[in-house]
Motif scaffolding. Sequence first.
Motif, mmCIF file in Angstrom:
data_model
loop_
_atom_site.group_PDB
_atom_site.id
_atom_site.type_symbol
_atom_site.label_atom_id
_atom_site.label_comp_id
_atom_site.label_asym_id
_atom_site.label_seq_id
_atom_site.Cartn_x
_atom_site.Cartn_y
_atom_site.Cartn_z
ATOM 1 N N ALA A 25 -19.487 -11.566 10.587
ATOM 2 C CA ALA A 25 -19.387 -10.796 9.348
ATOM 3 C C ALA A 25 -19.262 -11.733 8.158
ATOM 4 N N TRP A 26 -20.162 -11.554 7.191
ATOM 5 C CA TRP A 26 -20.004 -12.247 5.912
ATOM 6 C C TRP A 26 -19.129 -11.381 5.034
ATOM 7 N N HIS A 158 -18.539 -4.210 3.322
ATOM 8 C CA HIS A 158 -19.506 -3.982 2.257
ATOM 9 C C HIS A 158 -20.758 -3.301 2.801
ATOM 10 N N GLU A 159 -21.638 -2.890 1.903
ATOM 11 C CA GLU A 159 -22.854 -2.191 2.303
ATOM 12 C C GLU A 159 -23.728 -3.033 3.221
ATOM 13 N N ASP A 160 -23.637 -4.343 3.099
ATOM 14 C CA ASP A 160 -24.443 -5.217 3.959
ATOM 15 C C ASP A 160 -23.710 -5.566 5.258
ATOM 16 N N ASP A 161 -22.615 -4.816 5.535
ATOM 17 C CA ASP A 161 -21.805 -5.001 6.745
ATOM 18 C C ASP A 161 -20.954 -6.260 6.730
ATOM 19 N N SER A 162 -20.910 -6.963 5.608
ATOM 20 C CA SER A 162 -19.979 -8.081 5.502
ATOM 21 C C SER A 162 -18.561 -7.521 5.383
#
Length: 207
Positions: A25-26, A158-162
Amino acid sequence: MSARARRAAPVVAVLALLVAVGAGAWAVWGDGSGNAYASDVVTTPDPTPRLPYVESTDPLVDPPGDIAFKKTGRTEIFERDTLLSEDELEIARATGVAKIDARVTRRTDGTVLGVWRFTLRDGADPFAALDEFDGLYKRGNHQLVPGGDDVLLRRFVHEDDSAVYHAHYVRGRDVLRVDGYGPSATDQVVDLLERQLARSPAEAEPE
């Protein structure tokens, strides 16, 4: 159920749930990190604990990776160096934080890890400070991970899965924090939290 009631489950449940989130995860760094020795009187920063354990001369573990910063000082120092957000500085002042230690590292894969120690002056309530620090992330939509043997662990995705992780707990006159973000934050925060709890176990709020 109150935040304090949710601190009663075994810490292994937290770690299992964290691992289930998945590695890689970022994340964007959450609300701040810092250190400070304050001018407030702290006659017993590490008093005889209510829970039996072997007292360590250093209650913090070192996160793995290259040192990004490692500091100890008054809150004013970290306001000057912008190592804490204004919201966290305000919480520290309002709840009686007298000293802050911070150790932040960056690993070769870009994962950033941190361990923090907020020591309260004499007469201040560390559990009140715990609730205020945790509440800051709660208001920022960081979700509480259920479970945790007196540890409050929150995660923001976050929306980008970070994702970014922050865990807080009390030991003696300290509020301790473990946090992290990056491509392998889940596994590395799990490991760091386990190590930190082994060094300085969480303490339950007195009845």
